[in-house]
Design a protein around this motif. Sequence first.
Motif, short mmCIF file in Angstrom:
data_model
loop_
_atom_site.label_atom_id
_atom_site.label_comp_id
_atom_site.label_asym_id
_atom_site.label_seq_id
_atom_site.Cartn_x
_atom_site.Cartn_y
_atom_site.Cartn_z
N GLU A 221 0.83 -1.21 -0.03
CA GLU A 221 0.16 0.16 0.00
C GLU A 221 0.89 1.33 -0.09
N HIS A 348 2.97 0.16 3.45
CA HIS A 348 2.50 -1.23 4.27
C HIS A 348 2.75 -2.53 3.28
N ARG A 463 -3.43 -0.34 14.51
CA ARG A 463 -2.67 0.56 13.38
C ARG A 463 -1.33 0.95 13.79
N GLU A 475 1.35 -7.89 7.99
CA GLU A 475 1.75 -6.52 7.16
C GLU A 475 3.00 -5.73 8.05
MG MG Z 1 -2.62 -1.68 5.58
#
Ligand code: MG
Length: 723
Positions: A221, A348, A463, A475
Motif C-alpha cells: 500500500e 505497508h 494500526r 503486514e
Molecule cells: Mg494496511
Amino acid sequence: MSITRQKAIESAIEYREIVTPLAREGDVPSYFGMNVFSDDQMRQRLPKAVYETVRKTIEEGVPLDVGSADAVATAMRQWAIERGATHYAHVFYPLTGLTAEKHDSFYNPDAHGHLIAEFNGRQLIQGEPDASSFPNGGIRATFEARGYTAWDVTSPAYLTESRNGVTLCIPTAFCAWTGDALDKKVPLLRSMQALNRQAQRVLKLFGHENPGMITSDAGPEQEYFLIDRSFYYARPDLLSAGRTLFGARPPKGQELDDQYFGTIPDRVLAFMMEVDKELYKLGVPVKTRHNEVAPGQYEIAPVFESSNVATDHQYLIMQTLQRIAPKYGLACLLHEKPFEGINGSGKHVNWSLGNAKLGNLLHPGSTPKENMQFLVFCAAVIRAVNLHAEMLRGSVAHAGNDHRLGANEAPPAVISIFLGDQLTEVFERITFGSSQKVRKAGMLTVGVDTLPPLPKDATDRNRTSPFAFTGNRFEFRAVGSNQSIAGPQTVINTIVAESLDYVATELEASLKASKRFHVAVQQLLKKIYRENCRVIFNGDNYSDEWREEAARRGLPQAVTTPDALDAMRTDKTFAVFSEYGVLSRRECESRFEIYYERYVKDLLIEARLCLTMARTMIFPAGVKYQQVLASTATALTALDKTFCTSALDEVTERLGNLQRAIARLEKVIQLPADLTIQRQGRYLVDTVIPAMDDVRDSADALEHICSDELWPLPTYQEMLFIR
Ligand code: MG
Ligand code: ADP
C-alpha cells in the motif's frame, strides 16, 4: 506576498479547474494488460512446444534453451513493433533504489544500407550495461566495469508509451562479471527459492506429496503526497531533498481528522483515474485509492501478487504517480516525511506465502489438521521476527524513514508483532495451558491436548504495530514510502526460510524418535512460542510504557539509520543470508557499504541545502523586515514608536538566533578528516542533525512574525490546502 508565491498560487488555482481526466477510465477489461507481453500473448504467438518450455521455466525454474529464447524474442519483437515500439530496454533495479534502463534500437543497418529489425534470444536473455556508475560497494574491480543483465522470465515484459514513442521493457537481474549481485532483484529471487525449499520440507511432513512451488506474495500500500507543481518548484528543499527543511506549522493541520477517507478533490481524482488507467494497461492490478490522514496525502494499493512481480509493479506504481502528476499541475512527493508536524508516508507490505493448489498457508483452516499447519507457519514467522528483528529493522533503514520510525509516529523503531487477542490466546493456551490474561468468557474453548479450532476473522486491527497479523497475512508497516519493497521482502523470506528449516528439522527428528506427529507439532509450537513470545505486543506501540516494556523484554531499539545498520551488520546476519544462498558475505558487506554511504550523502545534501536556503532566502527576508520596522520607527511619534520598537526587537532577536545557528551549522558541516563511512554517519546524527534542527527552529520562529509580503517560500498552508 512575494511575487514567486503569488504566481504559484495563481497557477495552482488555474489548475484546479481541470476536472475531467485526460483519459477516461471507461471499460477497464478492454485495456487491462494491453501493454504486457502476457501469458495470453505468448500462448497465441509461440509454437506450442516453445510455450510449454517457457511455462516450465517460469513455474519450475528450468533453464531456457537458446532455440526457445530465439522464438520468444522474435514473437516479442513482432508484438512490440506492431504496437509502435522502436527500442527495447533491459530494465534493472540497482542499489540506488531506482530503476535503470538502457535503450537499444530494434533496427540495424544491413549490407545494402537498409534497416532491418533484429532482436534475438541472446539479446533478450542478456545485456551488458556499463556497471561503473552504479553503487557496488567495492565489489567491482575498477578495471572491470562490465555488468550483466539477465532476463527475469518470471516477470513479464511490457511497453512504456510516451508522447514520442514506445519502448519494450524487459525486467532483468543485474550482476557483476564475477556473478555477484549488484541489484535488488537477484537476492529477492534467491530468497523466494530458499523459502520454497524449506516450505516444501514442512509441507511434506503434513502429508502433501506434490504441493507445487510455494511463493511469497506481497500487496504493497503506497502512501504519497500531492501538492501543486508551482509550489514544488518554488521550494529548493522539495526539489533537491524531497522534503521541506523549513516551514512553520500552519494554524490548521490534521487535527480535525477531516481528510481521511474524505471526498477526493476533483483535480486529484482526475489524476488518480489516469494513474489507474496507465497502470491497468501495464497489467498492474490497482484496486484501492483514497485520501490518507494528512492534508494532501493519498494512498494507492494493488491486489497482491507474487513477491517478484509485485516488486516490479511497485516500481511502476511509483514511476507512474510521478510521471502523471505534472499533467494535472501536481507534484507527487514520495518522501517519508515531506512536512514536519503532520503524518509521514509509509508503504505497508502485506506478506503471505502459498500457491494456487494449497492456497494461502497463513489462512486459518477449517479442520484441526489445517489449523495445525497454519499455526506452524504462523509460529515460524513469529520465531523469525523475534530472532532477526535487527534484520527487519535494517531493511527499512534510510535517512527519510528515520523521520517516521525514530519519531513518535507511524510504527516505532522497535520491531514487535501484533497477533490479535484471539490468536494470542490460542498460542497462550497451547503453551501455558491457560491464557495469562483474563478474557471475555465463552470466546473460545481450547483443550490442552488437542489443537483448538481457530477464529476465522481477525477483526481486531491495530494500526500502531510495525508487524501485524491481519487475518491471513502479516503486514510489515515500517517500510518507507520511497523505498523498493525488494529488500524488506528479501529479509522476510530469508528469515522465515530459516525458521521453516528449524521447524522441519525438529519435526523430522521427533518423527524419527517415533513420536506421534500431532504431539510433536504441539510440543514444537509450545517451545517456539515460549522462546519467542517476547516479540508479541498487542497494545499501543506509540506509548511510553511500551518503550519501557520493550527495553525490559530486551527487544532491540535502533532509532537512527546508523544504529539500525550497525545492529544488523553482524556475523549472525551474514550467516543467515549466506546459509540460504541469498547473499554471500562479500555481497552483504558491499551492501552495508552502499547503505552507509547513501545515508551520509542524503544528509550532507540536506545540510548544505539547509545552509544555503537559510542564508540566501530566509535571513535576507528577515533583514528586509527589520529594515522596514526600523525606518517606520524613525518616522513615528513617540507613542507609536514603542509598539514598533518592540516588534523590531523581536525580529532582531530571532534574526540573531538564526545567524548563530547558521554559523554553527557552517562549522560542523565540515566533516572531520579520516572518518570511516560508519563514523561519518554517527557524526551526522550527533552533530550535524542537531545543528540543522536549530537552523530550522530559528527560521520557523522568524516565519511566524515576518511580514507575509516578504516571505520567500510557499508556506505549509499554501502547499497543503490549495488543491
Ligand atoms: Mg494496511
Ligand atoms: P488495509 O488498508 O486495511 O490494510 P488495503 O485493502 O488497503 O487494507 O490493503 C491490503 C493489501 O493487502 C492489498 O494490497 C491486498 O491485496 C493485500 N493482501 C490481501 N491478502 C493478501 C495476502 N494473502 N497476501 C499478501 N497480501 C495480501
